[in-house]
Scaffold this active site. Structure first.
Site, PDB file in Angstrom:
ATOM      1  N   LYS A 185     -20.344 -20.389 -11.255  1.00 45.09           N
ATOM      2  CA  LYS A 185     -19.405 -19.977 -12.391  1.00 45.09           C
ATOM      3  C   LYS A 185     -18.311 -19.341 -11.834  1.00 45.09           C
ATOM      4  CE  LYS A 185     -20.321 -19.864 -16.523  1.00 45.09           C
ATOM      5  NZ  LYS A 185     -21.345 -20.996 -17.775  1.00 45.09           N
ATOM      6  N   TYR A 214       0.562  -1.099   0.047  1.00 44.10           N
ATOM      7  CA  TYR A 214      -0.127   0.037   0.000  1.00 44.10           C
ATOM      8  C   TYR A 214       1.051   0.905  -0.125  1.00 44.10           C
ATOM      9  CZ  TYR A 214      -4.598   2.330   0.563  1.00 44.10           C
ATOM     10  OH  TYR A 214      -5.488   3.542   0.310  1.00 44.10           O
TER      11      TYR A 214
END
Length: 403
Positions: free
Chosen positions: A107, A52
């Site tokens: 999916k 970060y």
């Protein structure tokens, strides 16, 4: 672990736990079927400063100067958005976006399991074509591809077309093209097994929705002798005045024989039946098909022609079910197709790439052909690498690859 924190599997009432003992589907789905995990460690201050701020700022600035670097330094080139509006979910129909999420999660895990592709389920609370297209286009910078799923016809055709025109990443409606690719692969092998070529076959497709239209298109592209498509009112033909624009286009490149009338008339003497509609085809009509017929009755859970009936008249029988041989399952196609497209950073998935996928899929079992093996199992580890390689090569040949 994250799912356990926000929705602990162990904290539920006695009645709820008892219900899950009798229904493993609910037990498996509790807390969802997927989670996001980091690919880099954040163990201390040094790790944090790289993952970060301030380290991330260097990467952001580099991408701002050279936008293509986003593929190298983010997950973009490895992740697909699985998008639905919940309007045509499996055999359940229009159940809405929230109820569609278990399917979209499913999916996504199939993408990962069978193609090594990360995917994010996105269920949209909108139905107008303009709204769907605008929403997905605005989300697109985060993804390397878009898999449209369970959007009702005929809207699905326009949504896919407009998104692909607007975006420079692959947009693929799996209900259409995944089904078509697997069907073509199985049909190639079934024809070979019975000593015929595609050009010698006359096919009949029951169903003029997303899958039926896509199957007709790919069969024509592959060189089928003739194909007639039937909807609830019979054969889709140029003489009909009740056709929507999609079916009018369909009538223009199918049905060379100029047939009209009900499905039963089309089946008389036909070599191939492909069912993607539901309903039931009378046995008397099946009996009129040509010798060594090929019957792909793919409606779930009840095939249009039950295999017990189909086997009386057909040399090869396929269904959409996993408890019969020759399952026409989209999972054989879409993970490898997207993996190949992402591998070369393709801007779109072309007809040539779909044909290449079908050929590669058929070739996996080319040396093992039998009446009960014209298509590989989804768990055949040869499938994804074969399809991925074929699609990547086709993308380069067609000029849509960017690396």
């Amino acid at each position: 672990m994250a799912a356990e924190i926000v929705n602990p599997r162990g904290e539920r009432g006695a009645d709820e736990a008892q219900d899950e003992l009798f229904d493993p589907a609910f037990a498996l789905h509790r807390g969802g079927k997927m989670a996001i995990e980091a690919t880099v460690p954040v163990r201390d201050r040094d790790d944090l400063s790289l993952a970060y701020t301030p380290g991330v700022a260097k990467v952001c600035s580099a991408i701002a100067e050279q936008p293509d670097l986003v593929h190298d330094y983010t997950w973009k080139s490895q992740v697909v958005a699985v998008v639905t509006d919940g309007s045509a979910v499996l055999g359940l129909g229009d159940i809405g976006p929230e109820a569609s999420l278990p399917v979209m999660e499913g999916k996504a895990i199939l993408f990962k399991q069978f193609g090594g592709v990360d995917a994010v389920p996105i269920a949209l609370d909108c139905r107008e074509v303009d709204d769907i297209v605008d929403t997905v286009a605005r989300l697109a910078p985060s993804f390397g591809g878009v898999n449209l799923e369970d959007i009702s016809a005929p809207r699905c055709f326009e949504v896919e077309r407009r998104l692909q025109e607007r975006l420079d990443i692959p947009v693929f409606h799996d209900d259409q093209h995944g089904t078509a690719v697997v069907t073509l692969a199985a049909l190639r092998n079934a024809a070979k097994l019975t000593g015929r070529s595609l050009g010698q076959l006359r096919a009949v497709i029951s169903g003029a929705g997303a899958a039926g239209v896509a199957i007709a298109k790919i069969l024509v592209e592959a060189g089928i002798g003739d194909v007639a498509v039937c909807d609830r009112k019979g054969i889709v033909s140029e003489g009909r005045e009740d056709l929507n624009p999609v079916k009018r286009e369909l009538a223009g490149f199918t049905n060379k024989a100029g047939l009209s009338g009900p499905l039963e008339k089309a089946l008389d003497g036909a070599d191939v039946f492909i069912g993607v509609s539901g309903g039931t085809v009378p046995e008397e009509a099946v009996a009129t098909m040509a010798k060594d017929a090929l019957i792909f009755a793919m409606a779930n859970p009840t095939p249009e022609i039950h295999p017990d009936v189909a086997h009386k008249y057909a040399a090869v029988v396929a269904t959409g079910r996993s408890d019969f041989p020759n399952q026409i399952n989209n999972v054989l196609a879409f993970p490898g197709i997207f993996a190949g497209a992402l591998q070369v950073r393709a801007s779109r998935i072309t007809e040539g790439m779909k044909l290449a996928a079908a050929e590669a899929l058929a070739a996996v079992v080319a040396d093992e052909l039998s009446a009960e093996c014209v298509i590989p199992s989804p768990f055949d580890e040869r499938v994804a690498p074969a399809v991925t390689a074929a699609v990547a090569a086709a993308a380069r040949a067609e000029g849509v690859a960017r690396r």
